[in-house]
Design a protein around this motif. Structure first.
Motif, PDB file in Angstrom:
ATOM      1  N   TYR A   1       0.852  -1.184   0.000  1.00 56.02           N
ATOM      2  CA  TYR A   1       0.000   0.000   0.000  1.00 56.02           C
ATOM      3  C   TYR A   1       0.889   1.235   0.000  1.00 56.02           C
ATOM      4  O   TYR A   1       1.849   1.304   0.769  1.00 56.02           O
ATOM      5  N   ARG A   2       0.547   2.204  -0.860  1.00 60.19           N
ATOM      6  CA  ARG A   2       1.260   3.484  -0.911  1.00 60.19           C
ATOM      7  C   ARG A   2       0.238   4.595  -0.775  1.00 60.19           C
ATOM      8  O   ARG A   2      -0.586   4.796  -1.654  1.00 60.19           O
ATOM      9  N   GLU A   3       0.303   5.292   0.340  1.00 62.06           N
ATOM     10  CA  GLU A   3      -0.600   6.411   0.586  1.00 62.06           C
ATOM     11  C   GLU A   3       0.223   7.683   0.587  1.00 62.06           C
ATOM     12  O   GLU A   3       1.283   7.738   1.202  1.00 62.06           O
ATOM     13  N   SER A   4      -0.261   8.713  -0.110  1.00 60.34           N
ATOM     14  CA  SER A   4       0.473   9.969  -0.136  1.00 60.34           C
ATOM     15  C   SER A   4      -0.510  11.124  -0.175  1.00 60.34           C
ATOM     16  O   SER A   4      -1.648  10.976  -0.626  1.00 60.34           O
ATOM     17  N   GLY A   5      -0.052  12.266   0.321  1.00 63.29           N
ATOM     18  CA  GLY A   5      -0.898  13.446   0.306  1.00 63.29           C
ATOM     19  C   GLY A   5      -0.309  14.550   1.158  1.00 63.29           C
ATOM     20  O   GLY A   5       0.855  14.517   1.544  1.00 63.29           O
ATOM     21  N   THR A   6      -1.151  15.516   1.460  1.00 59.06           N
ATOM     22  CA  THR A   6      -0.776  16.641   2.305  1.00 59.06           C
ATOM     23  C   THR A   6      -1.344  16.408   3.695  1.00 59.06           C
ATOM     24  O   THR A   6      -2.499  15.991   3.821  1.00 59.06           O
ATOM     25  N   GLN A   7      -0.548  16.655   4.705  1.00 62.99           N
ATOM     26  CA  GLN A   7      -0.990  16.463   6.081  1.00 62.99           C
ATOM     27  C   GLN A   7      -2.278  17.244   6.322  1.00 62.99           C
ATOM     28  O   GLN A   7      -2.325  18.446   6.118  1.00 62.99           O
ATOM     29  N   GLY A   8      -3.344  16.547   6.701  1.00 65.42           N
ATOM     30  CA  GLY A   8      -4.621  17.188   6.957  1.00 65.42           C
ATOM     31  C   GLY A   8      -5.445  17.458   5.713  1.00 65.42           C
ATOM     32  O   GLY A   8      -6.508  18.068   5.791  1.00 65.42           O
ATOM     33  N   GLY A   9      -4.982  16.996   4.563  1.00 65.66           N
ATOM     34  CA  GLY A   9      -5.687  17.240   3.304  1.00 65.66           C
ATOM     35  C   GLY A   9      -6.050  15.939   2.614  1.00 65.66           C
ATOM     36  O   GLY A   9      -6.128  14.878   3.230  1.00 65.66           O
ATOM     37  N   LYS A  10      -6.247  16.028   1.313  1.00 69.88           N
ATOM     38  CA  LYS A  10      -6.595  14.849   0.527  1.00 69.88           C
ATOM     39  C   LYS A  10      -5.413  13.896   0.413  1.00 69.88           C
ATOM     40  O   LYS A  10      -4.262  14.317   0.420  1.00 69.88           O
ATOM     41  N   ALA A  11      -5.747  12.615   0.282  1.00 75.70           N
ATOM     42  CA  ALA A  11      -4.719  11.594   0.148  1.00 75.70           C
ATOM     43  C   ALA A  11      -5.059  10.668  -1.016  1.00 75.70           C
ATOM     44  O   ALA A  11      -6.216  10.552  -1.418  1.00 75.70           O
ATOM     45  N   THR A  12      -4.041  10.016  -1.533  1.00 72.70           N
ATOM     46  CA  THR A  12      -4.182   9.035  -2.597  1.00 72.70           C
ATOM     47  C   THR A  12      -3.657   7.702  -2.083  1.00 72.70           C
ATOM     48  O   THR A  12      -2.592   7.650  -1.478  1.00 72.70           O
ATOM     49  N   LEU A  13      -4.410   6.625  -2.323  1.00 70.58           N
ATOM     50  CA  LEU A  13      -3.995   5.296  -1.892  1.00 70.58           C
ATOM     51  C   LEU A  13      -3.882   4.403  -3.121  1.00 70.58           C
ATOM     52  O   LEU A  13      -4.818   4.291  -3.911  1.00 70.58           O
ATOM     53  N   LYS A  14      -2.710   3.773  -3.269  1.00 65.18           N
ATOM     54  CA  LYS A  14      -2.483   2.830  -4.361  1.00 65.18           C
ATOM     55  C   LYS A  14      -2.147   1.482  -3.752  1.00 65.18           C
ATOM     56  O   LYS A  14      -1.487   1.408  -2.712  1.00 65.18           O
ATOM     57  N   ARG A  15      -2.593   0.417  -4.414  1.00 65.57           N
ATOM     58  CA  ARG A  15      -2.367  -0.934  -3.909  1.00 65.57           C
ATOM     59  C   ARG A  15      -1.783  -1.792  -5.014  1.00 65.57           C
ATOM     60  O   ARG A  15      -2.228  -1.738  -6.161  1.00 65.57           O
ATOM     61  N   GLU A  16      -0.783  -2.594  -4.647  1.00 63.28           N
ATOM     62  CA  GLU A  16      -0.148  -3.493  -5.611  1.00 63.28           C
ATOM     63  C   GLU A  16       0.012  -4.850  -4.939  1.00 63.28           C
ATOM     64  O   GLU A  16       0.423  -4.927  -3.778  1.00 63.28           O
ATOM     65  N   GLN A  17      -0.318  -5.926  -5.661  1.00 61.77           N
ATOM     66  CA  GLN A  17      -0.239  -7.261  -5.082  1.00 61.77           C
ATOM     67  C   GLN A  17       0.893  -8.064  -5.696  1.00 61.77           C
ATOM     68  O   GLN A  17       1.205  -7.919  -6.879  1.00 61.77           O
ATOM     69  N   PHE A  18       1.493  -8.925  -4.846  1.00 63.40           N
ATOM     70  CA  PHE A  18       2.616  -9.761  -5.248  1.00 63.40           C
ATOM     71  C   PHE A  18       2.381 -11.177  -4.754  1.00 63.40           C
ATOM     72  O   PHE A  18       1.821 -11.385  -3.682  1.00 63.40           O
ATOM     73  N   LEU A  19       2.852 -12.148  -5.523  1.00 63.57           N
ATOM     74  CA  LEU A  19       2.735 -13.547  -5.112  1.00 63.57           C
ATOM     75  C   LEU A  19       3.922 -13.972  -4.252  1.00 63.57           C
ATOM     76  O   LEU A  19       3.783 -14.830  -3.378  1.00 63.57           O
ATOM     77  N   GLU A  20       5.078 -13.378  -4.500  1.00 66.62           N
ATOM     78  CA  GLU A  20       6.290 -13.784  -3.789  1.00 66.62           C
ATOM     79  C   GLU A  20       6.784 -12.684  -2.871  1.00 66.62           C
ATOM     80  O   GLU A  20       6.731 -11.501  -3.202  1.00 66.62           O
ATOM     81  N   ARG A  21       7.306 -13.090  -1.718  1.00 67.56           N
ATOM     82  CA  ARG A  21       7.790 -12.157  -0.700  1.00 67.56           C
ATOM     83  C   ARG A  21       8.961 -11.315  -1.207  1.00 67.56           C
ATOM     84  O   ARG A  21       9.010 -10.111  -0.976  1.00 67.56           O
ATOM     85  N   ASP A  22       9.894 -11.947  -1.903  1.00 67.57           N
ATOM     86  CA  ASP A  22      11.073 -11.227  -2.383  1.00 67.57           C
ATOM     87  C   ASP A  22      10.703 -10.104  -3.359  1.00 67.57           C
ATOM     88  O   ASP A  22      11.268  -9.012  -3.305  1.00 67.57           O
ATOM     89  N   ALA A  23       9.746 -10.360  -4.226  1.00 67.08           N
ATOM     90  CA  ALA A  23       9.299  -9.336  -5.171  1.00 67.08           C
ATOM     91  C   ALA A  23       8.610  -8.197  -4.422  1.00 67.08           C
ATOM     92  O   ALA A  23       8.791  -7.019  -4.760  1.00 67.08           O
TER      93      ALA A  23
END
Length: 86
Positions: free
Chosen positions: A33-55
């Motif tokens: 999960y990658r969440e980014s934004g301005t403190q106290g403002g709008k945020a964007t959340l992106k999600r990426e899935q992986f089958l292997e731990r190393d990747a």
């Protein structure tokens, strides 16, 4: 694993932040999960899935390194005990 990174605020602006979280799901896969934004403002959340731990760990580290190059500083880290969070 979880990292919270933040920029130093310029003048009266609210600081920007990035939160990177890596979790294992119930089926043995990994979600980044990658969440980014301005403190106290709008945020964007992106999600990426992986089958292997190393990747998943490689993607986590790549994301972290990219944010550090952009001037973000680590404010909080959780679950990064060993060289790869082991």
């Amino acid at each position: 694993m979880r990292l919270y990174l933040q920029t130093m605020p310029a003048s009266a602006e609210a600081p920007r932040y990035v939160q990177i979280v890596l979790e294992q799901d119930l089926l043995g896969g990994w979600t980044l999960y990658r969440e980014s934004g301005t403190q106290g403002g709008k945020a964007t959340l992106k999600r990426e899935q992986f089958l292997e731990r190393d990747a998943a760990i490689a993607a986590f580290e790549k994301t972290r390194d990219a944010q550090l190059k952009r001037g973000f500083r680590v404010m909080f880290a959780q679950g990064l005990d060993g060289p790869h969070g082991r």
